[in-house]
Design a protein around this motif. Structure first.
Motif, PDB file in Angstrom:
ATOM      1  N   ILE A 152       0.840  -1.203   0.000  1.00 30.36           N
ATOM      2  CA  ILE A 152       0.000   0.000   0.000  1.00 30.36           C
ATOM      3  C   ILE A 152       0.872   1.249   0.000  1.00 30.36           C
ATOM      4  O   ILE A 152       0.710   2.145  -0.841  1.00 30.36           O
ATOM      5  N   ALA A 153       1.811   1.300   0.925  1.00 31.85           N
ATOM      6  CA  ALA A 153       2.703   2.466   1.020  1.00 31.85           C
ATOM      7  C   ALA A 153       3.639   2.539  -0.183  1.00 31.85           C
ATOM      8  O   ALA A 153       3.898   3.623  -0.722  1.00 31.85           O
ATOM      9  N   LYS A 154       4.142   1.384  -0.603  1.00 30.31           N
ATOM     10  CA  LYS A 154       5.071   1.364  -1.736  1.00 30.31           C
ATOM     11  C   LYS A 154       4.388   1.883  -2.996  1.00 30.31           C
ATOM     12  O   LYS A 154       4.949   2.685  -3.749  1.00 30.31           O
ATOM     13  N   ASN A 155       3.132   1.441  -3.201  1.00 36.23           N
ATOM     14  CA  ASN A 155       2.409   1.897  -4.388  1.00 36.23           C
ATOM     15  C   ASN A 155       2.186   3.404  -4.338  1.00 36.23           C
ATOM     16  O   ASN A 155       2.372   4.101  -5.344  1.00 36.23           O
ATOM     17  N   ARG A 156       1.818   3.923  -3.167  1.00 34.94           N
ATOM     18  CA  ARG A 156       1.567   5.372  -3.070  1.00 34.94           C
ATOM     19  C   ARG A 156       2.858   6.167  -3.281  1.00 34.94           C
ATOM     20  O   ARG A 156       2.832   7.281  -3.812  1.00 34.94           O
ATOM     21  N   GLU A 157       3.981   5.562  -2.885  1.00 33.57           N
ATOM     22  CA  GLU A 157       5.280   6.195  -3.131  1.00 33.57           C
ATOM     23  C   GLU A 157       5.565   6.267  -4.637  1.00 33.57           C
ATOM     24  O   GLU A 157       6.006   7.298  -5.151  1.00 33.57           O
ATOM     25  N   VAL A 158       5.287   5.169  -5.339  1.00 34.71           N
ATOM     26  CA  VAL A 158       5.518   5.138  -6.791  1.00 34.71           C
ATOM     27  C   VAL A 158       4.557   6.097  -7.506  1.00 34.71           C
ATOM     28  O   VAL A 158       4.918   6.723  -8.505  1.00 34.71           O
ATOM     29  N   MET A 159       3.317   6.229  -6.975  1.00 33.06           N
ATOM     30  CA  MET A 159       2.327   7.125  -7.585  1.00 33.06           C
ATOM     31  C   MET A 159       2.732   8.587  -7.468  1.00 33.06           C
ATOM     32  O   MET A 159       2.532   9.374  -8.393  1.00 33.06           O
ATOM     33  N   GLY A 160       3.238   8.991  -6.290  1.00 35.24           N
ATOM     34  CA  GLY A 160       3.527  10.400  -6.033  1.00 35.24           C
ATOM     35  C   GLY A 160       2.304  11.139  -5.518  1.00 35.24           C
ATOM     36  O   GLY A 160       1.215  10.591  -5.454  1.00 35.24           O
ATOM     37  N   ALA A 161       2.492  12.408  -5.174  1.00 39.14           N
ATOM     38  CA  ALA A 161       1.419  13.210  -4.574  1.00 39.14           C
ATOM     39  C   ALA A 161       0.222  13.351  -5.517  1.00 39.14           C
ATOM     40  O   ALA A 161       0.380  13.335  -6.741  1.00 39.14           O
TER      41      ALA A 161
ATOM     42  N   VAL B 240      -3.427   7.656 -11.867  1.00 37.28           N
ATOM     43  CA  VAL B 240      -3.506   6.435 -11.067  1.00 37.28           C
ATOM     44  C   VAL B 240      -4.289   6.664  -9.771  1.00 37.28           C
ATOM     45  O   VAL B 240      -4.357   7.785  -9.262  1.00 37.28           O
ATOM     46  N   HIS B 241      -4.849   5.565  -9.280  1.00 37.11           N
ATOM     47  CA  HIS B 241      -5.424   5.507  -7.936  1.00 37.11           C
ATOM     48  C   HIS B 241      -4.721   4.392  -7.179  1.00 37.11           C
ATOM     49  O   HIS B 241      -4.391   3.360  -7.763  1.00 37.11           O
ATOM     50  N   GLY B 242      -4.546   4.569  -5.877  1.00 39.47           N
ATOM     51  CA  GLY B 242      -4.054   3.485  -5.038  1.00 39.47           C
ATOM     52  C   GLY B 242      -4.748   3.527  -3.692  1.00 39.47           C
ATOM     53  O   GLY B 242      -4.946   4.608  -3.129  1.00 39.47           O
ATOM     54  N   SER B 243      -5.114   2.360  -3.168  1.00 37.35           N
ATOM     55  CA  SER B 243      -5.767   2.290  -1.852  1.00 37.35           C
ATOM     56  C   SER B 243      -4.899   2.987  -0.806  1.00 37.35           C
ATOM     57  O   SER B 243      -3.668   2.995  -0.910  1.00 37.35           O
ATOM     58  N   ASP B 244      -5.548   3.527   0.239  1.00 34.64           N
ATOM     59  CA  ASP B 244      -4.787   4.294   1.233  1.00 34.64           C
ATOM     60  C   ASP B 244      -4.613   3.602   2.582  1.00 34.64           C
ATOM     61  O   ASP B 244      -3.937   4.145   3.462  1.00 34.64           O
ATOM     62  N   ALA B 245      -5.206   2.410   2.770  1.00 26.59           N
ATOM     63  CA  ALA B 245      -5.081   1.694   4.053  1.00 26.59           C
ATOM     64  C   ALA B 245      -5.522   0.244   3.838  1.00 26.59           C
ATOM     65  O   ALA B 245      -6.227  -0.058   2.872  1.00 26.59           O
ATOM     66  N   PRO B 246      -5.132  -0.657   4.742  1.00 24.74           N
ATOM     67  CA  PRO B 246      -5.516  -2.064   4.576  1.00 24.74           C
ATOM     68  C   PRO B 246      -7.032  -2.277   4.478  1.00 24.74           C
ATOM     69  O   PRO B 246      -7.491  -3.087   3.668  1.00 24.74           O
ATOM     70  N   GLU B 247      -7.804  -1.521   5.278  1.00 24.46           N
ATOM     71  CA  GLU B 247      -9.262  -1.695   5.269  1.00 24.46           C
ATOM     72  C   GLU B 247      -9.848  -1.276   3.919  1.00 24.46           C
ATOM     73  O   GLU B 247     -10.703  -1.958   3.365  1.00 24.46           O
ATOM     74  N   THR B 248      -9.399  -0.122   3.398  1.00 23.52           N
ATOM     75  CA  THR B 248      -9.924   0.333   2.112  1.00 23.52           C
ATOM     76  C   THR B 248      -9.415  -0.571   0.987  1.00 23.52           C
ATOM     77  O   THR B 248     -10.143  -0.832   0.030  1.00 23.52           O
ATOM     78  N   ALA B 249      -8.195  -1.076   1.105  1.00 21.75           N
ATOM     79  CA  ALA B 249      -7.684  -1.990   0.078  1.00 21.75           C
ATOM     80  C   ALA B 249      -8.575  -3.224  -0.017  1.00 21.75           C
ATOM     81  O   ALA B 249      -8.930  -3.662  -1.121  1.00 21.75           O
ATOM     82  N   ALA B 250      -8.969  -3.789   1.116  1.00 25.91           N
ATOM     83  CA  ALA B 250      -9.805  -4.993   1.107  1.00 25.91           C
ATOM     84  C   ALA B 250     -11.148  -4.718   0.450  1.00 25.91           C
ATOM     85  O   ALA B 250     -11.619  -5.502  -0.391  1.00 25.91           O
ATOM     86  N   VAL B 251     -11.766  -3.585   0.796  1.00 26.70           N
ATOM     87  CA  VAL B 251     -13.068  -3.224   0.213  1.00 26.70           C
ATOM     88  C   VAL B 251     -12.930  -2.968  -1.290  1.00 26.70           C
ATOM     89  O   VAL B 251     -13.746  -3.434  -2.095  1.00 26.70           O
TER      90      VAL B 251
END
Ligand code: GTP
Ligand code: MG
Length: 138
Positions: A81-90, A114-125
């Motif tokens: 989750i964090a790695k993807n948001r890092e690759v995405m950028g602000a 791009v979109h990327g989930s922001d937390a484990p709970e939202t990623a699951a949903v």
């Protein structure tokens, strides 16, 4: 290991950037364990982004997400989750660090590739919104 939901948005699919964006994910050690190209209806985009329903840009965001096909995908890896948001950028490409997807490809704060989930709970949903368990091939 962790999974996150990623979307390659209409501005990027329209410009044939799917492969270049996927290369950045894979170079960062994220594995694409599920992926499909779909065209969302505005209603489907609205459910996905329901958390933003009260924001002034909600209608514009839903129109945009339904304007062209998107590629929805599940990325897997340690700290995915964090790695993807890092690759995405602000969110706003003007603030995105050099080398990130949004710094290189995004057109504006709304059309930001791009979109990327922001937390484990939202990623699951979010993963369950687009994929069944049978479609996730780790
Ligand atoms: P996502 O991974 O897509 O959720 O991006 P984010 O977490 O970096 O941003 P956020 O959740 O705050 O906003 C969700 C999405 O709404 C953004 O990615 C943009 O596409 C869109 N958005 C955010 N702010 C604005 C804005 O000011 N104007 C417009 N038109 N769209 C916006
Ligand atoms: Mg978000």
């Amino acid at each position: 290991t962790e999974r996150t939901l990623s979307i390659i948005k209409p501005d990027a699919t329209k410009r044939n950037l799917t492969g270049k964006i996927n290369a950045k994910f894979e170079e960062a050690g994220l594995r694409i364990v599920a992926q499909k190209r779909i065209k969302l209806t505005k209603e489907q985009a609205g459910v996905f982004y329901a958390v933003h329903a009260e924001r002034p840009f909600y209608d514009e965001l839903c129109e945009f997400m339904a304007s062209e096909p998107v590629v929805v995908q599940v990325l897997e890896g340690d700290g995915a989750i964090a790695k993807n948001r890092e690759v995405m950028g602000a969110t706003n490409p003007a603030d995105a660090a050099a080398g990130t997807v949004r710094a290189e490809f995004a057109e504006s704060v709304g059309e930001n590739s791009v979109h990327g989930s922001d937390a484990p709970e939202t990623a699951a949903v979010e993963i369950a919104y687009f994929f069944s368990g049978l479609e996730l091939v780790g």
